[in-house]
Design a protein around this motif. Structure first.
Motif, short mmCIF file in Angstrom:
data_model
loop_
_atom_site.label_atom_id
_atom_site.label_comp_id
_atom_site.label_asym_id
_atom_site.label_seq_id
_atom_site.Cartn_x
_atom_site.Cartn_y
_atom_site.Cartn_z
N ARG A 132 -2.57 3.88 2.41
CA ARG A 132 -2.78 4.16 0.96
C ARG A 132 -1.46 3.49 0.40
NH1 ARG A 132 -1.61 10.00 -2.00
NH2 ARG A 132 0.07 10.08 -0.79
N PHE A 133 -1.68 2.86 -0.64
CA PHE A 133 -0.27 2.13 -1.36
C PHE A 133 -0.46 2.56 -2.92
CE2 PHE A 133 -2.13 -0.76 1.95
CZ PHE A 133 -1.08 -1.17 2.44
N ILE A 134 0.74 2.79 -3.03
CA ILE A 134 0.87 3.50 -4.67
C ILE A 134 2.05 2.65 -5.15
CG2 ILE A 134 1.47 5.45 -5.91
CD1 ILE A 134 0.31 7.05 -3.90
N THR A 135 1.84 2.14 -6.46
CA THR A 135 2.91 1.45 -7.17
C THR A 135 4.19 2.54 -7.58
OG1 THR A 135 2.11 1.98 -9.36
CG2 THR A 135 1.32 0.08 -8.33
N THR A 136 5.25 2.11 -7.37
CA THR A 136 6.43 2.72 -8.01
C THR A 136 7.00 2.20 -9.05
OG1 THR A 136 7.67 1.58 -6.15
CG2 THR A 136 6.69 3.75 -5.74
N MET A 137 7.97 2.70 -9.72
CA MET A 137 8.83 1.96 -10.68
C MET A 137 7.91 1.13 -11.74
SD MET A 137 11.58 2.92 -9.33
CE MET A 137 12.85 2.16 -10.46
N ARG A 139 5.24 2.30 -15.32
CA ARG A 139 4.88 3.48 -16.39
C ARG A 139 3.50 4.16 -15.96
NH1 ARG A 139 7.34 2.28 -21.50
NH2 ARG A 139 9.43 1.24 -20.77
N ALA A 140 2.59 3.78 -15.04
CA ALA A 140 1.67 4.54 -14.31
C ALA A 140 1.65 4.29 -12.82
CB ALA A 140 0.38 4.29 -15.25
N TYR A 141 1.13 5.27 -12.28
CA TYR A 141 0.88 5.32 -10.76
C TYR A 141 -0.43 4.63 -10.70
CZ TYR A 141 5.34 7.70 -10.19
OH TYR A 141 6.69 8.10 -10.02
N VAL A 142 -0.37 3.61 -9.67
CA VAL A 142 -1.78 3.25 -9.38
C VAL A 142 -1.79 3.13 -7.66
CG1 VAL A 142 -3.20 1.03 -9.19
CG2 VAL A 142 -1.94 1.34 -11.31
N GLU A 143 -3.00 3.79 -7.27
CA GLU A 143 -3.11 3.75 -5.99
C GLU A 143 -4.31 3.14 -5.31
OE1 GLU A 143 -3.77 7.78 -3.90
OE2 GLU A 143 -5.69 7.24 -4.11
N VAL A 144 -4.14 2.27 -4.35
CA VAL A 144 -5.13 1.52 -3.53
C VAL A 144 -5.29 2.05 -2.30
CG1 VAL A 144 -6.03 -0.67 -2.90
CG2 VAL A 144 -4.54 -0.59 -5.13
N THR A 145 -6.47 2.45 -1.68
CA THR A 145 -6.72 2.94 -0.42
C THR A 145 -7.63 1.88 0.01
OG1 THR A 145 -6.67 5.20 -1.58
CG2 THR A 145 -7.58 5.08 0.75
N VAL A 146 -6.96 1.73 1.29
CA VAL A 146 -7.76 0.41 1.96
C VAL A 146 -8.00 1.20 3.47
CG1 VAL A 146 -7.35 -1.89 3.09
CG2 VAL A 146 -6.35 -1.33 1.11
N PRO A 147 -9.50 1.24 3.76
CA PRO A 147 -10.17 1.56 4.96
C PRO A 147 -9.65 1.02 6.21
CG PRO A 147 -11.68 0.95 3.50
CD PRO A 147 -10.46 0.63 2.80
N GLY A 148 -9.20 1.45 7.33
CA GLY A 148 -8.82 0.89 8.33
C GLY A 148 -9.98 0.19 8.99
#
Length: 170
Positions: A132-137, A139-148
């Protein structure tokens, strides 16, 4: 008088038990294929951002590509401006407007956070082998989930989506 029903010759050559099971087996296989190709990835929670965050996410949704690294976009059903997915199974899923992860407040705050072209992505290895990757810093948090196992490098789809995230989420 009712018309006579004629059974195709290839069916009469088969033993009776096989003839009796042919139709139910064909229908069962069709149902399995249809169910396997339906809908959303399991347990995808749709975020509900408001205000400026919702506007940023709507801009991002309009700019997302139809394909990521050769995988066609197949959004979950019901459709949402805040969730997108690519491939069929397993799927890479992007969610925009998610809440700030609690893990960023604790010991995981120092976990690997790669920066790609001025966008920092906090990463977390999931129990199923995915990431799971989430943007930081931003104005909106974006999450990208990449399956194994979906990609040789789990950061590849994040890098492919990075330019559109950077352009739409300040």
């Amino acid at each position: 008088m009712a018309p006579e029903l004629r059974v195709p010759r290839f069916l009469t050559a088969l033993p009776a038990p096989i003839r009796w099971l042919a139709l139910p087996l064909a229908l069962s296989c069709t149902v399995v294929v249809l169910i396997g190709s339906w809908g959303a990835p399991a347990n995808v929670e749709v975020p509900t951002p408001t205000g400026k965050v919702a506007a940023y996410c709507q801009a991002l949704a309009a700019a997302l590509p139809p394909e990521v690294l050769g995988h066609a976009r197949k959004d979950p059903s019901p459709a949402s401006l805040y969730v997108a997915a690519w491939a069929s199974s397993p799927r890479t899923v992007l969610r925009c407007g998610v809440d700030r992860p609690e893990e960023l407040n604790g010991e995981h705050a120092k976990d690997l956070s790669p920066t790609i072209d001025d966008v920092t992505w906090w990463s977390q290895k999931l129990d199923d082998g995915g990431y799971r990757f989430i943007t930081t810093m931003r104005r909106a948090y974006v999450e990208v989930t990449v399956p194994g196992g979906a990609f040789a490098n789990p950061l590849d789809p994040v890098a492919a989506l990075n330019p559109v995230v950077k352009a739409n989420i300040p």
